[in-house]
Design a protein around this motif. Structure first.
Motif, PDB file in Angstrom:
ATOM      1  N   LYS A 112       4.391  -2.191  -0.709  1.00 14.35           N
ATOM      2  CA  LYS A 112       3.866  -0.964  -1.307  1.00 14.35           C
ATOM      3  C   LYS A 112       3.117  -0.126  -0.275  1.00 14.35           C
ATOM      4  CE  LYS A 112       1.098   0.675  -5.252  1.00 14.35           C
ATOM      5  NZ  LYS A 112       2.081   1.666  -5.714  1.00 14.35           N
ATOM      6  N   MET A 113       2.281  -0.755   0.542  1.00  7.78           N
ATOM      7  CA  MET A 113       1.522   0.001   1.537  1.00  7.78           C
ATOM      8  C   MET A 113       2.444   0.614   2.592  1.00  7.78           C
ATOM      9  SD  MET A 113      -2.060  -2.098   2.120  1.00  7.78           S
ATOM     10  CE  MET A 113      -2.927  -0.614   2.673  1.00  7.78           C
ATOM     11  N   THR A 114       3.482  -0.113   2.954  1.00  2.52           N
ATOM     12  CA  THR A 114       4.443   0.400   3.933  1.00  2.52           C
ATOM     13  C   THR A 114       5.169   1.617   3.393  1.00  2.52           C
ATOM     14  OG1 THR A 114       4.753  -1.812   4.881  1.00  2.52           O
ATOM     15  CG2 THR A 114       6.443  -0.176   5.351  1.00  2.52           C
ATOM     16  N   ARG A 115       5.647   1.523   2.168  1.00  3.01           N
ATOM     17  CA  ARG A 115       6.386   2.637   1.570  1.00  3.01           C
ATOM     18  C   ARG A 115       5.469   3.847   1.336  1.00  3.01           C
ATOM     19  NH1 ARG A 115      11.467   1.631   0.341  1.00  3.01           N
ATOM     20  NH2 ARG A 115      12.202  -0.504   0.000  1.00  3.01           N
ATOM     21  N   GLU A 116       4.241   3.596   0.919  1.00  2.00           N
ATOM     22  CA  GLU A 116       3.313   4.703   0.698  1.00  2.00           C
ATOM     23  C   GLU A 116       3.020   5.443   2.000  1.00  2.00           C
ATOM     24  OE1 GLU A 116       0.795   3.314  -3.253  1.00  2.00           O
ATOM     25  OE2 GLU A 116      -0.205   3.398  -1.299  1.00  2.00           O
ATOM     26  N   ALA A 117       2.858   4.691   3.092  1.00  2.00           N
ATOM     27  CA  ALA A 117       2.604   5.320   4.389  1.00  2.00           C
ATOM     28  C   ALA A 117       3.799   6.155   4.832  1.00  2.00           C
ATOM     29  CB  ALA A 117       2.286   4.253   5.434  1.00  2.00           C
ATOM     30  N   GLN A 118       4.994   5.641   4.615  1.00  2.00           N
ATOM     31  CA  GLN A 118       6.205   6.364   4.991  1.00  2.00           C
ATOM     32  C   GLN A 118       6.366   7.647   4.177  1.00  2.00           C
ATOM     33  OE1 GLN A 118       9.085   3.274   4.291  1.00  2.00           O
ATOM     34  NE2 GLN A 118       8.901   2.405   6.347  1.00  2.00           N
ATOM     35  N   ALA A 119       5.928   7.608   2.930  1.00  2.00           N
ATOM     36  CA  ALA A 119       6.083   8.754   2.036  1.00  2.00           C
ATOM     37  C   ALA A 119       4.882   9.696   2.078  1.00  2.00           C
ATOM     38  CB  ALA A 119       6.291   8.261   0.606  1.00  2.00           C
ATOM     39  N   ASP A 120       3.859   9.366   2.871  1.00  2.00           N
ATOM     40  CA  ASP A 120       2.622  10.157   2.913  1.00  2.00           C
ATOM     41  C   ASP A 120       2.035  10.338   1.515  1.00  2.00           C
ATOM     42  OD1 ASP A 120       2.414  10.583   5.681  1.00  2.00           O
ATOM     43  OD2 ASP A 120       3.809  12.259   5.605  1.00  2.00           O
ATOM     44  N   ASN A 121       2.097   9.257   0.739  1.00  2.00           N
ATOM     45  CA  ASN A 121       1.578   9.289  -0.626  1.00  2.00           C
ATOM     46  C   ASN A 121       0.801   7.994  -0.870  1.00  2.00           C
ATOM     47  OD1 ASN A 121       1.108   9.998  -3.300  1.00  2.00           O
ATOM     48  ND2 ASN A 121       3.061   9.161  -4.012  1.00  2.00           N
ATOM     49  N   VAL A 122      -0.354   7.886  -0.230  1.00  2.00           N
ATOM     50  CA  VAL A 122      -1.122   6.640  -0.229  1.00  2.00           C
ATOM     51  C   VAL A 122      -2.028   6.546  -1.447  1.00  2.00           C
ATOM     52  CG1 VAL A 122      -2.916   5.340   0.989  1.00  2.00           C
ATOM     53  CG2 VAL A 122      -1.028   6.387   2.267  1.00  2.00           C
ATOM     54  N   SER A 320      -9.600  -7.775   6.267  1.00  2.00           N
ATOM     55  CA  SER A 320      -9.842  -6.457   5.697  1.00  2.00           C
ATOM     56  C   SER A 320      -9.111  -5.412   6.523  1.00  2.00           C
ATOM     57  CB  SER A 320     -11.346  -6.147   5.698  1.00  2.00           C
ATOM     58  OG  SER A 320     -11.583  -4.810   5.304  1.00  2.00           O
ATOM     59  N   ALA A 321      -8.380  -4.513   5.862  1.00  2.00           N
ATOM     60  CA  ALA A 321      -7.660  -3.458   6.565  1.00  2.00           C
ATOM     61  C   ALA A 321      -7.656  -2.194   5.720  1.00  2.00           C
ATOM     62  CB  ALA A 321      -6.225  -3.893   6.860  1.00  2.00           C
ATOM     63  N   ILE A 322      -7.865  -1.066   6.374  1.00  2.00           N
ATOM     64  CA  ILE A 322      -7.929   0.236   5.710  1.00  2.00           C
ATOM     65  C   ILE A 322      -6.618   0.991   5.906  1.00  2.00           C
ATOM     66  CG2 ILE A 322      -9.099   2.481   5.695  1.00  2.00           C
ATOM     67  CD1 ILE A 322     -11.609   1.056   6.685  1.00  2.00           C
ATOM     68  N   ALA A 323      -6.118   1.587   4.855  1.00  2.00           N
ATOM     69  CA  ALA A 323      -4.899   2.392   4.958  1.00  2.00           C
ATOM     70  C   ALA A 323      -5.162   3.576   5.883  1.00  2.00           C
ATOM     71  CB  ALA A 323      -4.462   2.880   3.584  1.00  2.00           C
TER      72      ALA A 323
END
Length: 404
Positions: A112-122, A320-323
């Motif tokens: 989910k985080m990978t796809r959101e980053a690719q779509a610029d929709n985090v 811990s990691a931040i988008a």
């Protein structure tokens, strides 16, 4: 699953090889020197993003961070533990910022985080993440996420816990039923678990569905060869371990897989198979320390195999990691600050744990039979994370082929 993420087997994809190269660069840089004060914005195009960013102490202002976070208004945090809802509630109570904690499987969070980053929709602002190899091998080098360390708490975080930022270690432990074995754990050595005597009597969550078990297999193969060989010699006096595998760790994994272990989809089922009130079958199980809540809640009979050598189980890390493209970056920083304090991380330590910050005390609860988490449990070495990522599919295949 996206082309960059790990599959269940087969050849390594080109994109994954690129991610691995970037991961190795990240770890090489982290090993060369401890993280310095930097913003992380000056990385050369195409290079791996720094895996740990610390604002300079002179520039850090907690009050200003709180004010900026309040203006953003909310934050969403994903975690593989349901305890994240308690952390989110406590965060909201303290700062008045709406925090939503979501329990989600680590593989689904990766996707989910990978796809959101690719779509610029985090929508996921940050994650408390339990799969170090994919964090170092995919999310960090692809700049889906980054690690931020608050300057005022940095002194309490050892260098080994910074890249990536470790906030908590929990445990998976070997357990038995003391009602069925009143004299104590029926096995004394990890190699006993692969003996014919225990065929079909060892229960654990299916490694193909639980990443930290596969990582543990790889960590055993990469950093525990001599310990396992010595342990084999103890279990088999005068006999040297003979193996066609690359390491003693892989040999143990193959023998365990071939010994018909009872595989489940959840630790709840493992705990029930070992310790439920009406259980009559003698079994040994591998479960999270969190399952000791079932001893009281479900009247289970369960105790850690404290005599098992060389380890009674293993510690697994939570990072811990931040988008990177979070719409609430200051709220994410503030949540990171919160989780590094006792006030924040205590909600994740109801069943015990070792915080990533030395300034925070270890969780007070300890499962029956476990007296010293640091001495009795195998600990993952972060220097092997990139190699663990590279070896994941091969280890999954080794398990799959051996078990079938």
């Amino acid at each position: 699953m996206s082309s960059s993420t790990r599959g269940t087997g087969g050849a390594q994809r080109p994109a994954r090889r690129i991610a691995l190269a970037a991961a190795l660069a990240v770890l090489a840089g982290a090993a060369a020197c401890a993280p310095s004060s930097q913003t992380g914005d000056d990385a050369a195009p195409g290079s791996a993003a720094p895996s740990a960013v610390i604002d300079s102490a002179a520039d850090f202002d907690l009050d200003a961070l709180v004010a900026a976070a309040k203006k953003e208004g909310s934050i969403t945090v994903y975690d593989s533990s349901g305890d994240i809802t308690k952390v989110a509630t406590a965060f909201t109570a303290k700062y008045g910022i709406k925090a939503t904690g979501v329990k989600n499987k680590v593989g689904d969070t990766l996707e989910k985080m990978t796809r959101e980053a690719q779509a610029d929709n985090v929508t996921i602002d940050m994650t408390l993440y339990e799969d170090g190899p994919s964090l170092v091998g995919e999310l960090l080098p692809q700049k889906v996420v980054h690690t931020w360390i608050p300057a005022d708490l940095a002194d309490g975080i050892p260098a080994a816990n910074r890249s990536p930022l470790l906030v908590l270690q929990k445990a998976n432990v070997w357990v038995y039923n003391p009602k069925l074995f009143p004299k104590g754990c029926p096995v004394d050595n990890i190699w006993d678990l692969v003996d014919p005597e225990w065929k079909g009597k060892v229960a654990l969550q299916d490694p193909l569905g639980k990443p930290n078990i596969v990582e543990w297999f790889n960590q055993l193969s990469n950093g525990a060869d001599q310990a396992l060989r010595d342990s084999y010699g103890t279990a088999n006096p005068g006999e040297e371990l003979k193996t066609s595998q690359k390491s003693a760790g892989e040999e143990w994994v193959v023998r365990l897989a071939k010994n018909s272990p009872v595989l489940t989809s959840a630790d709840d089922d493992v705990a029930a198979a070992v310790a439920s009130p009406n259980q009559k079958q003698p079994r040994i199980g591998l479960v999270s320390n969190a399952k000791f809540r079932d001893v009281e809640e479900k009247n289970y009979s369960m105790r850690v195999c404290d005599t098992l050598k060389p380890w009674s189980g293993y510690l697994y890390p939570k990072y811990s990691a931040i988008a990177t493209k979070s719409k609430h970056p200051n709220a994410a920083k503030l949540f990171t600050h919160f989780i590094l304090t006792e006030e924040g991380i205590s909600h994740e330590m109801g069943a015990g744990g070792i915080p990533g910050s030395t300034a925070v005390k270890q969780g007070a609860f300890s499962p029956a039979g476990l007296t010293d988490w640091n001495k009795e449990l195998f600990a993952f070495d972060p220097k092997y994370l990139a190699k663990d990522f590279a070896d994941t599919e091969a280890m999954q295949d080794l398990w799959r082929i051996s078990h079938s």
